[in-house]
Design a protein around this motif. Structure first.
Motif, PDB file in Angstrom:
ATOM      1  N   GLY A  38       9.969  22.405  33.879  1.00 41.22           N
ATOM      2  CA  GLY A  38       9.274  21.193  34.301  1.00 41.22           C
ATOM      3  C   GLY A  38       9.829  19.905  33.745  1.00 41.22           C
ATOM      4  N   VAL A  39       9.973  19.803  32.432  1.00 44.49           N
ATOM      5  CA  VAL A  39      10.499  18.595  31.811  1.00 44.49           C
ATOM      6  C   VAL A  39      11.997  18.480  32.069  1.00 44.49           C
ATOM      7  N   GLY A  40      12.711  19.564  31.890  1.00 40.99           N
ATOM      8  CA  GLY A  40      14.165  19.544  32.078  1.00 40.99           C
ATOM      9  C   GLY A  40      14.568  19.151  33.489  1.00 40.99           C
ATOM     10  N   GLU A  41      13.790  19.578  34.467  1.00 40.01           N
ATOM     11  CA  GLU A  41      14.129  19.295  35.869  1.00 40.01           C
ATOM     12  C   GLU A  41      13.711  17.900  36.318  1.00 40.01           C
ATOM     13  N   HIS A  42      12.679  17.320  35.663  1.00 40.11           N
ATOM     14  CA  HIS A  42      12.062  16.129  36.238  1.00 40.11           C
ATOM     15  C   HIS A  42      12.107  14.876  35.370  1.00 40.11           C
ATOM     16  N   SER A  43      12.519  14.978  34.106  1.00 45.96           N
ATOM     17  CA  SER A  43      12.536  13.789  33.257  1.00 45.96           C
ATOM     18  C   SER A  43      13.952  13.271  33.051  1.00 45.96           C
ATOM     19  N   ALA A  44      14.359  12.318  33.889  1.00 50.20           N
ATOM     20  CA  ALA A  44      15.683  11.711  33.757  1.00 50.20           C
ATOM     21  C   ALA A  44      15.818  11.002  32.421  1.00 50.20           C
ATOM     22  N   GLU A  45      14.749  10.376  31.942  1.00 51.98           N
ATOM     23  CA  GLU A  45      14.819   9.622  30.695  1.00 51.98           C
ATOM     24  C   GLU A  45      15.051  10.536  29.491  1.00 51.98           C
ATOM     25  N   LEU A  46      14.359  11.667  29.430  1.00 57.25           N
ATOM     26  CA  LEU A  46      14.584  12.562  28.302  1.00 57.25           C
ATOM     27  C   LEU A  46      15.966  13.214  28.376  1.00 57.25           C
ATOM     28  N   ARG A  47      16.439  13.525  29.570  1.00 53.89           N
ATOM     29  CA  ARG A  47      17.826  14.030  29.681  1.00 53.89           C
ATOM     30  C   ARG A  47      18.803  12.982  29.162  1.00 53.89           C
ATOM     31  N   ARG A  48      18.556  11.720  29.495  1.00 55.26           N
ATOM     32  CA  ARG A  48      19.449  10.650  29.042  1.00 55.26           C
ATOM     33  C   ARG A  48      19.448  10.560  27.520  1.00 55.26           C
ATOM     34  N   ARG A  49      18.270  10.620  26.916  1.00 52.35           N
ATOM     35  CA  ARG A  49      18.185  10.507  25.459  1.00 52.35           C
ATOM     36  C   ARG A  49      18.847  11.700  24.766  1.00 52.35           C
ATOM     37  N   ILE A  50      18.647  12.874  25.302  1.00 55.48           N
ATOM     38  CA  ILE A  50      19.262  14.064  24.709  1.00 55.48           C
ATOM     39  C   ILE A  50      20.777  13.955  24.774  1.00 55.48           C
ATOM     40  N   CYS A  51      21.298  13.579  25.925  1.00 61.28           N
ATOM     41  CA  CYS A  51      22.762  13.469  26.057  1.00 61.28           C
ATOM     42  C   CYS A  51      23.308  12.343  25.180  1.00 61.28           C
ATOM     43  N   ALA A  52      22.544  11.271  25.011  1.00 58.29           N
ATOM     44  CA  ALA A  52      22.985  10.191  24.122  1.00 58.29           C
ATOM     45  C   ALA A  52      23.096  10.686  22.690  1.00 58.29           C
ATOM     46  N   GLY A  53      22.266  11.624  22.302  1.00 55.65           N
ATOM     47  CA  GLY A  53      22.333  12.173  20.961  1.00 55.65           C
ATOM     48  C   GLY A  53      23.455  13.177  20.772  1.00 55.65           C
ATOM     49  N   LEU A  54      24.099  13.563  21.865  1.00 54.88           N
ATOM     50  CA  LEU A  54      25.179  14.551  21.810  1.00 54.88           C
ATOM     51  C   LEU A  54      26.547  13.890  21.959  1.00 54.88           C
ATOM     52  N   GLY A  55      26.663  12.678  21.451  1.00 47.17           N
ATOM     53  CA  GLY A  55      27.905  11.928  21.634  1.00 47.17           C
ATOM     54  C   GLY A  55      29.144  12.661  21.176  1.00 47.17           C
ATOM     55  N   PHE A  56      29.027  13.489  20.139  1.00 52.60           N
ATOM     56  CA  PHE A  56      30.198  14.208  19.635  1.00 52.60           C
ATOM     57  C   PHE A  56      30.766  15.185  20.660  1.00 52.60           C
ATOM     58  N   LEU A  57      29.941  15.592  21.648  1.00 50.28           N
ATOM     59  CA  LEU A  57      30.411  16.499  22.703  1.00 50.28           C
ATOM     60  C   LEU A  57      31.006  15.745  23.887  1.00 50.28           C
ATOM     61  N   GLY A  58      30.780  14.438  23.936  1.00 46.17           N
ATOM     62  CA  GLY A  58      31.370  13.623  24.985  1.00 46.17           C
ATOM     63  C   GLY A  58      30.710  13.681  26.342  1.00 46.17           C
ATOM     64  N   PRO A  59      29.380  13.912  26.444  1.00 50.02           N
ATOM     65  CA  PRO A  59      28.774  13.868  27.775  1.00 50.02           C
ATOM     66  C   PRO A  59      28.647  12.425  28.268  1.00 50.02           C
ATOM     67  N   VAL A  60      28.965  12.213  29.507  1.00 46.50           N
ATOM     68  CA  VAL A  60      28.778  10.912  30.152  1.00 46.50           C
ATOM     69  C   VAL A  60      27.979  11.164  31.415  1.00 46.50           C
ATOM     70  N   LEU A  61      26.831  10.536  31.523  1.00 45.02           N
ATOM     71  CA  LEU A  61      25.976  10.781  32.686  1.00 45.02           C
ATOM     72  C   LEU A  61      26.293   9.839  33.827  1.00 45.02           C
ATOM     73  N   ASP A  62      26.189  10.360  35.032  1.00 47.93           N
ATOM     74  CA  ASP A  62      26.153   9.555  36.245  1.00 47.93           C
ATOM     75  C   ASP A  62      24.692   9.153  36.414  1.00 47.93           C
ATOM     76  N   GLU A  63      24.358   7.915  36.111  1.00 52.08           N
ATOM     77  CA  GLU A  63      22.955   7.500  36.058  1.00 52.08           C
ATOM     78  C   GLU A  63      22.252   7.677  37.402  1.00 52.08           C
ATOM     79  N   ALA A  64      22.947   7.442  38.486  1.00 52.14           N
ATOM     80  CA  ALA A  64      22.318   7.611  39.801  1.00 52.14           C
ATOM     81  C   ALA A  64      22.005   9.082  40.059  1.00 52.14           C
ATOM     82  N   ALA A  65      22.956   9.957  39.704  1.00 57.07           N
ATOM     83  CA  ALA A  65      22.722  11.392  39.896  1.00 57.07           C
ATOM     84  C   ALA A  65      21.610  11.880  38.979  1.00 57.07           C
ATOM     85  N   ASN A  66      21.558  11.344  37.765  1.00 53.67           N
ATOM     86  CA  ASN A  66      20.484  11.731  36.850  1.00 53.67           C
ATOM     87  C   ASN A  66      19.131  11.300  37.411  1.00 53.67           C
ATOM     88  N   ALA A  67      19.067  10.116  37.979  1.00 49.75           N
ATOM     89  CA  ALA A  67      17.813   9.639  38.571  1.00 49.75           C
ATOM     90  C   ALA A  67      17.388  10.509  39.759  1.00 49.75           C
TER      91      ALA A  67
END
Length: 401
Positions: free
Chosen positions: A335-364
């Motif tokens: 439920g949260v993983g599929e529907h919360s773009a904001e929490l996905r963004r925050r989680i990926c921002a905290g994983l900077g050492f892994l180098g994730p870059v989000l496509d904000e439109a696709a995340n939305a």
């Protein structure tokens, strides 16, 4: 396509809700979309309700003495009407805990049911309710095959070093070990991710099942090699009302110094902790996100709860990445993983050492691929389908007549 009139009913029973789905097992391969599904919510509360995919819905007045039995009876009435004279081949149940004894879908009889009841202390939020549904059907329809599909089964591939607890060895021999949960969800991911993401799905993968309960699973070659939940469904990530991983000394303190009973401590850990406990507002992340800008003590607690929730996820993703030796693909589900773009963004921002870059439109848009081309790892969103996995397992366990 081969077709025969054989249906499998899936029941997914929680403490206050029952999800149900009807699959046509006469179609090969088994369709991933149920031909009909629905749920009863609010069982035991003031406003229980029935809704299904055919558009039927009603507020329910359930027997206050046995609300769960009454909800099951109402579902059965709707199922019988939906069958329209067709027969049920089996009923599949999501059963959270199979212990060390059950690692495959199992036909349930009185002896198996007795075994499964012994695991209730390991999963008190879920196990009793699935077993109640099984027991009702065993009593009233003893000839109807019932199949228990275990959330622990998918994790039987993890190595012993991931299963063991650092307790006296006799504890391991008695069955105290890290079992892992959300296995039906992860089994679906192991089926669908290669279709969606190609070769990356067979590499180093972490799936984040984030719902009211939450866990992570590390997969390699589509097999579980590590997971955050352990002996019970309390372990690992911070959840809606559950604490997640906790220093056992805190439990001893609550019992010895604060004089809480065993039952009181259990209630705190399962029902009063997590997002609800820290925020004091809600166990639901969208509700908290809507209140985090409040300029008062409540807003401060909400922000603390969300920060801790994200931090625990980031920390555990880092730990599982170390176990995998790197990361190729991160997938969010539930439920949260599929529907919360904001929490996905925050989680990926905290994983900077892994180098994730989000496509904000696709995340939305909630996926399926939400990482940008320049991202060092792929990041995706995939809806889970536990009911289909349970139906498929039951179809294999109960051959056509």
């Amino acid at each position: 396509m081969k077709h025969s009139p054989e249906l499998i009913l899936v029941l997914n029973c929680g403490s206050s809700s029952i999800k149900f789905a009807l699959f046509d097992a006469g179609v090969e391969p088994l369709p991933r979309q149920a031909e009909w599904s629905g749920k009863v919510t609010g069982i035991g509360g003031p406003h229980p309700a029935y809704r299904d995919s055919a558009g039927a819905g009603e507020d329910l007045a359930l027997d206050r003495q046995q609300p769960y039995h009454a909800a099951l009876e109402r579902i059965r009435e709707h199922v019988v009407r939906r069958l329209e004279g067709r027969g049920l081949r089996a009923v599949a149940h999501r059963v959270v805990h199979g212990g060390s004894k059950y690692s495959a879908p199992t036909r349930v009889d009185a002896a198996v049911l007795a075994d499964l009841k012994s695991f209730i202390p390991l999963a008190p939020l879920h196990q009793p309710f699935a077993l109640e549904a099984i027991e009702v059907l065993l009593t009233e329809l003893p000839e109807l095959p019932q199949v228990a599909c275990f959330d622990t089964a998918f994790h039987h591939t993890v190595p012993q070093v991931e299963q063991m607890l650092a307790l006296p060895y006799a504890a391991w021999q008695r069955g105290l070990r890290r079992y892992g949960f959300h296995g039906l969800s992860y089994e679906y991911m192991a089926t669908v991710l290669e279709e969606r993401f190609g070769a990356a799905a067979r590499g180093r993968v972490i799936v984040a099942h984030l719902g009211s309960g939450a866990s992570l699973c590390a997969l390699q070659d589509l097999r579980s090699v590590a997971t955050t939940m352990g002996f019970s469904a309390l372990d690992g990530l911070m959840m809606g009302t559950r604490c997640g991983a906790l220093d056992p000394g805190a439990v001893l303190y609550m019992m010895e110094i604060e004089k809480l009973t065993l039952q009181q401590v259990g209630h705190v850990l399962y029902h009063e902790s997590g997002l609800l406990g820290v925020s004091g507002v809600s166990a639901d992340p969208p509700v908290l996100l809507a209140q985090e800008d409040r300029d008062d003590a409540t807003g401060e607690r909400v922000r603390a709860a969300l920060a801790l929730y994200v931090r625990r996820i980031v920390r555990e993703i880092g730990a599982l990445t170390a176990v995998l030796g790197g990361l190729d693909l991160l997938v969010f589900t539930a439920g949260v993983g599929e529907h919360s773009a904001e929490l996905r963004r925050r989680i990926c921002a905290g994983l900077g050492f892994l180098g994730p870059v989000l496509d904000e439109a696709a995340n939305a848009r909630h996926g399926p691929l939400i990482s940008a081309p320049e991202s060092r790892i792929q990041v995706g969103v995939e809806a889970t389908n536990e009911e289909w996995v349970a139906a498929r397992l039951a179809a294999a366990a109960v051959p056509p007549a």
